[in-house]
Design a protein around this motif. Structure first.
Motif, PDB file in Angstrom:
ATOM      1  N   ASP A  41       0.809  -1.221   0.000  1.00  0.00           N
ATOM      2  CA  ASP A  41       0.000   0.000   0.000  1.00  0.00           C
ATOM      3  C   ASP A  41       0.843   1.271   0.000  1.00  0.00           C
ATOM      4  OD1 ASP A  41      -2.147  -1.738   0.133  1.00  0.00           O
ATOM      5  OD2 ASP A  41      -2.221  -1.674   2.325  1.00  0.00           O
ATOM      6  N   TRP A  42       2.125   1.162   0.317  1.00  0.00           N
ATOM      7  CA  TRP A  42       2.993   2.342   0.280  1.00  0.00           C
ATOM      8  C   TRP A  42       3.202   2.830  -1.158  1.00  0.00           C
ATOM      9  CZ3 TRP A  42       7.434  -0.283   3.562  1.00  0.00           C
ATOM     10  CH2 TRP A  42       6.947  -0.556   4.855  1.00  0.00           C
ATOM     11  N   PHE A  43       2.826   2.011  -2.125  1.00  0.00           N
ATOM     12  CA  PHE A  43       3.103   2.342  -3.533  1.00  0.00           C
ATOM     13  C   PHE A  43       1.809   2.481  -4.338  1.00  0.00           C
ATOM     14  CE2 PHE A  43       6.826   0.336  -1.751  1.00  0.00           C
ATOM     15  CZ  PHE A  43       7.820   1.217  -2.123  1.00  0.00           C
ATOM     16  N   ALA A  44       0.767   2.989  -3.682  1.00  0.00           N
ATOM     17  CA  ALA A  44      -0.504   3.160  -4.375  1.00  0.00           C
ATOM     18  C   ALA A  44      -0.418   4.244  -5.451  1.00  0.00           C
ATOM     19  CB  ALA A  44      -1.598   3.508  -3.358  1.00  0.00           C
ATOM     20  N   ASP A  45       0.420   5.245  -5.232  1.00  0.00           N
ATOM     21  CA  ASP A  45       0.522   6.357  -6.185  1.00  0.00           C
ATOM     22  C   ASP A  45       1.419   5.974  -7.358  1.00  0.00           C
ATOM     23  OD1 ASP A  45       0.269   9.308  -6.869  1.00  0.00           O
ATOM     24  OD2 ASP A  45       2.444   9.056  -6.757  1.00  0.00           O
ATOM     25  N   GLU A  46       0.882   6.105  -8.591  1.00  0.00           N
ATOM     26  CA  GLU A  46       1.627   5.601  -9.747  1.00  0.00           C
ATOM     27  C   GLU A  46       2.905   6.394 -10.042  1.00  0.00           C
ATOM     28  OE1 GLU A  46      -0.536   4.807 -13.409  1.00  0.00           O
ATOM     29  OE2 GLU A  46       1.353   4.864 -14.519  1.00  0.00           O
ATOM     30  N   THR A  47       2.858   7.715  -9.857  1.00  0.00           N
ATOM     31  CA  THR A  47       4.063   8.509 -10.129  1.00  0.00           C
ATOM     32  C   THR A  47       5.204   8.087  -9.200  1.00  0.00           C
ATOM     33  OG1 THR A  47       2.698  10.350 -10.851  1.00  0.00           O
ATOM     34  CG2 THR A  47       4.974  10.857 -10.261  1.00  0.00           C
ATOM     35  N   HIS A  48       4.883   7.946  -7.930  1.00  0.00           N
ATOM     36  CA  HIS A  48       5.864   7.493  -6.934  1.00  0.00           C
ATOM     37  C   HIS A  48       6.358   6.091  -7.271  1.00  0.00           C
ATOM     38  CE1 HIS A  48       7.611   6.604  -3.030  1.00  0.00           C
ATOM     39  NE2 HIS A  48       6.684   5.708  -2.755  1.00  0.00           N
ATOM     40  N   ARG A  49       5.445   5.243  -7.725  1.00  0.00           N
ATOM     41  CA  ARG A  49       5.792   3.858  -8.037  1.00  0.00           C
ATOM     42  C   ARG A  49       6.735   3.784  -9.242  1.00  0.00           C
ATOM     43  NH1 ARG A  49       0.679   2.122  -8.207  1.00  0.00           N
ATOM     44  NH2 ARG A  49       0.584   1.516 -10.395  1.00  0.00           N
ATOM     45  N   ARG A  50       6.419   4.607 -10.248  1.00  0.00           N
ATOM     46  CA  ARG A  50       7.276   4.626 -11.444  1.00  0.00           C
ATOM     47  C   ARG A  50       8.683   5.104 -11.109  1.00  0.00           C
ATOM     48  NH1 ARG A  50       5.593   4.295 -16.622  1.00  0.00           N
ATOM     49  NH2 ARG A  50       3.450   3.619 -16.776  1.00  0.00           N
ATOM     50  N   GLU A  51       8.773   6.149 -10.304  1.00  0.00           N
ATOM     51  CA  GLU A  51      10.092   6.662  -9.927  1.00  0.00           C
ATOM     52  C   GLU A  51      10.876   5.605  -9.169  1.00  0.00           C
ATOM     53  OE1 GLU A  51      10.420  10.682  -8.194  1.00  0.00           O
ATOM     54  OE2 GLU A  51      11.710   9.787  -6.672  1.00  0.00           O
ATOM     55  N   ASN A  52      10.193   4.946  -8.245  1.00  0.00           N
ATOM     56  CA  ASN A  52      10.828   3.899  -7.453  1.00  0.00           C
ATOM     57  C   ASN A  52      11.289   2.738  -8.328  1.00  0.00           C
ATOM     58  OD1 ASN A  52      10.997   1.642  -5.391  1.00  0.00           O
ATOM     59  ND2 ASN A  52      10.541   3.420  -4.099  1.00  0.00           N
ATOM     60  N   ALA A  53      10.441   2.337  -9.281  1.00  0.00           N
ATOM     61  CA  ALA A  53      10.789   1.232 -10.182  1.00  0.00           C
ATOM     62  C   ALA A  53      11.997   1.596 -11.037  1.00  0.00           C
ATOM     63  CB  ALA A  53       9.595   0.875 -11.062  1.00  0.00           C
ATOM     64  N   PHE A  54      12.007   2.821 -11.534  1.00  0.00           N
ATOM     65  CA  PHE A  54      13.093   3.253 -12.420  1.00  0.00           C
ATOM     66  C   PHE A  54      14.407   3.339 -11.644  1.00  0.00           C
ATOM     67  CE2 PHE A  54      14.823   6.915 -15.204  1.00  0.00           C
ATOM     68  CZ  PHE A  54      15.321   6.047 -16.146  1.00  0.00           C
ATOM     69  N   ARG A  55      14.367   3.935 -10.448  1.00  0.00           N
ATOM     70  CA  ARG A  55      15.588   4.040  -9.640  1.00  0.00           C
ATOM     71  C   ARG A  55      16.144   2.651  -9.317  1.00  0.00           C
ATOM     72  NH1 ARG A  55      13.664   6.542  -5.504  1.00  0.00           N
ATOM     73  NH2 ARG A  55      14.442   8.601  -6.069  1.00  0.00           N
ATOM     74  N   ASN A  56      15.283   1.790  -8.819  1.00  0.00           N
ATOM     75  CA  ASN A  56      15.784   0.515  -8.309  1.00  0.00           C
ATOM     76  C   ASN A  56      16.129  -0.477  -9.419  1.00  0.00           C
ATOM     77  OD1 ASN A  56      15.798   0.465  -5.203  1.00  0.00           O
ATOM     78  ND2 ASN A  56      13.962   1.625  -5.749  1.00  0.00           N
ATOM     79  N   ALA A  57      15.418  -0.427 -10.543  1.00  0.00           N
ATOM     80  CA  ALA A  57      15.817  -1.276 -11.670  1.00  0.00           C
ATOM     81  C   ALA A  57      17.143  -0.793 -12.255  1.00  0.00           C
ATOM     82  CB  ALA A  57      14.733  -1.297 -12.735  1.00  0.00           C
ATOM     83  N   SER A  58      17.376   0.520 -12.231  1.00  0.00           N
ATOM     84  CA  SER A  58      18.664   1.038 -12.701  1.00  0.00           C
ATOM     85  C   SER A  58      19.788   0.611 -11.753  1.00  0.00           C
ATOM     86  CB  SER A  58      18.613   2.565 -12.815  1.00  0.00           C
ATOM     87  OG  SER A  58      17.600   2.970 -13.721  1.00  0.00           O
ATOM     88  N   LEU A  59      19.538   0.709 -10.453  1.00  0.00           N
ATOM     89  CA  LEU A  59      20.495   0.176  -9.463  1.00  0.00           C
ATOM     90  C   LEU A  59      20.800  -1.285  -9.770  1.00  0.00           C
ATOM     91  CD1 LEU A  59      19.393   1.101  -5.818  1.00  0.00           C
ATOM     92  CD2 LEU A  59      21.576   1.618  -6.894  1.00  0.00           C
ATOM     93  N   GLN A  60      19.758  -2.060 -10.004  1.00  0.00           N
ATOM     94  CA  GLN A  60      19.962  -3.476 -10.321  1.00  0.00           C
ATOM     95  C   GLN A  60      20.710  -3.647 -11.638  1.00  0.00           C
ATOM     96  OE1 GLN A  60      15.651  -4.781  -9.459  1.00  0.00           O
ATOM     97  NE2 GLN A  60      16.887  -6.559  -8.927  1.00  0.00           N
ATOM     98  N   GLY A  61      20.518  -2.710 -12.558  1.00  0.00           N
ATOM     99  CA  GLY A  61      21.312  -2.717 -13.784  1.00  0.00           C
ATOM    100  C   GLY A  61      22.796  -2.589 -13.471  1.00  0.00           C
ATOM    101  N   GLY A  62      23.119  -1.718 -12.520  1.00  0.00           N
ATOM    102  CA  GLY A  62      24.513  -1.591 -12.090  1.00  0.00           C
ATOM    103  C   GLY A  62      25.027  -2.887 -11.474  1.00  0.00           C
ATOM    104  N   TYR A  63      24.210  -3.518 -10.633  1.00  0.00           N
ATOM    105  CA  TYR A  63      24.619  -4.809 -10.047  1.00  0.00           C
ATOM    106  C   TYR A  63      24.840  -5.839 -11.151  1.00  0.00           C
ATOM    107  CZ  TYR A  63      22.311  -2.693  -5.938  1.00  0.00           C
ATOM    108  OH  TYR A  63      21.892  -1.847  -4.939  1.00  0.00           O
ATOM    109  N   PHE A  64      23.931  -5.846 -12.127  1.00  0.00           N
ATOM    110  CA  PHE A  64      24.018  -6.817 -13.222  1.00  0.00           C
ATOM    111  C   PHE A  64      25.336  -6.668 -13.990  1.00  0.00           C
ATOM    112  CE2 PHE A  64      23.436  -7.986 -17.641  1.00  0.00           C
ATOM    113  CZ  PHE A  64      22.845  -9.237 -17.567  1.00  0.00           C
ATOM    114  N   LEU A  65      25.680  -5.421 -14.328  1.00  0.00           N
ATOM    115  CA  LEU A  65      26.898  -5.190 -15.115  1.00  0.00           C
ATOM    116  C   LEU A  65      28.135  -5.649 -14.343  1.00  0.00           C
ATOM    117  CD1 LEU A  65      26.018  -1.642 -16.540  1.00  0.00           C
ATOM    118  CD2 LEU A  65      25.945  -3.813 -17.782  1.00  0.00           C
ATOM    119  N   LEU A  66      28.169  -5.359 -13.050  1.00  0.00           N
ATOM    120  CA  LEU A  66      29.344  -5.766 -12.264  1.00  0.00           C
ATOM    121  C   LEU A  66      29.324  -7.266 -11.965  1.00  0.00           C
ATOM    122  CD1 LEU A  66      29.866  -2.727  -9.883  1.00  0.00           C
ATOM    123  CD2 LEU A  66      30.949  -3.228 -12.079  1.00  0.00           C
TER     124      LEU A  66
END
Lengths: 204, 204
Positions: A117-142
């Motif tokens: 329920d902390w992620f009910a707002d779509e704008t907040h959810r999109r920002e969170n998804a983009f930040r954390n998937a990009s972080l995971q992209g960094g983990y993936f590359l390394l």
């Protein structure tokens, strides 16, 4: 707690390992014909998945493009400068984010039952998804470099086209694309400059 | 080029190293009193800066909060659940992105003199800055672990307040904040589940 009471975990990796991950590693633009096995892709995922993300949401999704048919769908969607190397690399990895990642939180973050329920707002959810998937992209590359692979990450592609060709009917959106394999020195750029510590950082 | 013609670069790191970076590493919520030197922060930057970013733009900016005065400015801007551990950690790192990163491209991407003009559109520039600074955040977290440090990344803070307190009058915006030091096992969550390969990935 005083540091001396702890078991030691403070050993830096060897210079060779730091070289492999950071200081000597290079973005590759050309690839040998050596394949990357499905087992290796699973090992790579099994390292990447342990990198930290907000509320352990791990929103990144990975499409490993390996077959000639799938590569033929991807190549025309890459910018022209990226097309030849994308076809040459044994694997192209489309890294995306699931905008509805919060549906998994009852499983992924079990000690906070209301986390979804902390992620009910779509704008907040999109920002969170983009930040954390990009972080995971960094983990993936390394993680790839840690396994002895080379990487060539790219942002130059048609995002709508990739969404339609690989994520149609899903809540996943493409973030960036990685060529993966064993690189050669062909078309290697000279190492570009980096910002000095004082240009990018401050100690307060 | 045939793989066998190349000098070998395909050695995976040791299981101990993979454990330190990924499989055994944990987000820390409590910290020993062992300090982190300024030299160590520079070593950490000097690894992080080599991670790949689009057009080598390296948009991430780092504020290392170490003094009692700076920590007293940061702590009230953290969400309540993050406040005590932020004060306890020897260093808090505010990772932000410079929205005007393209001004540095004539230096950072010298082989494409027109690269700065590719980022004239602010929406495109902001997306690029956010993606690549987040990627660099991933490199930073793993570089810290590679140096034997522990990390505790956090998204729960007041972004407007952090912008005003630490980036006023600049074109840098905060992305996320990391506690850095030598962690303890206090308040350590049990390791949360991860998605299976089939839930997060496909091989085509």
């Amino acid at each position: 707690m005083a540091y001396d009471a702890l078991a030691h975990r403070d050993t830096p990796l060897s210079d060779d390992a730091l070289n492999q991950l950071f200081t000597g590693a290079r973005t590759r633009n050309a690839w040998t014909d050596r394949p990357v096995s499905g087992d290796m892709l699973r090992r790579l995922y099994d390292l990447t998945k342990f990198g930290p993300t907000a509320v352990n949401a791990t929103p990144a999704r990975f499409v490993f493009v390996t077959s000639p048919e799938a590569k033929a769908r991807l190549a025309p969607l890459m910018s022209e400068a990226n097309r030849a190397k994308t076809l040459q690399a044994p694997v192209n990895v489309i890294i995306g984010q699931d905008i509805e990642f919060h549906e998994h939180l009852p499983v992924l973050f079990p000690h906070a039952p209301g986390a979804k329920d902390w992620f009910a707002d779509e704008t907040h959810r999109r920002e969170n998804a983009f930040r954390n998937a990009s972080l995971q992209g960094g983990y993936f590359l390394l993680a790839a470099r840690a396994l002895g692979l080379d990487v060539g990450p790219m942002s130059g592609f048609d995002p709508e086209g990739v969404k339609n060709a690989f994520f149609a009917g899903t809540t996943v959106e493409p973030n960036f694309i990685v060529n993966l394999g064993y690189g050669t020195d062909e078309n290697l750029f000279p190492r570009s400059p980096r910002l000095a510590f004082e240009e990018a950082a401050r100690i307060l």
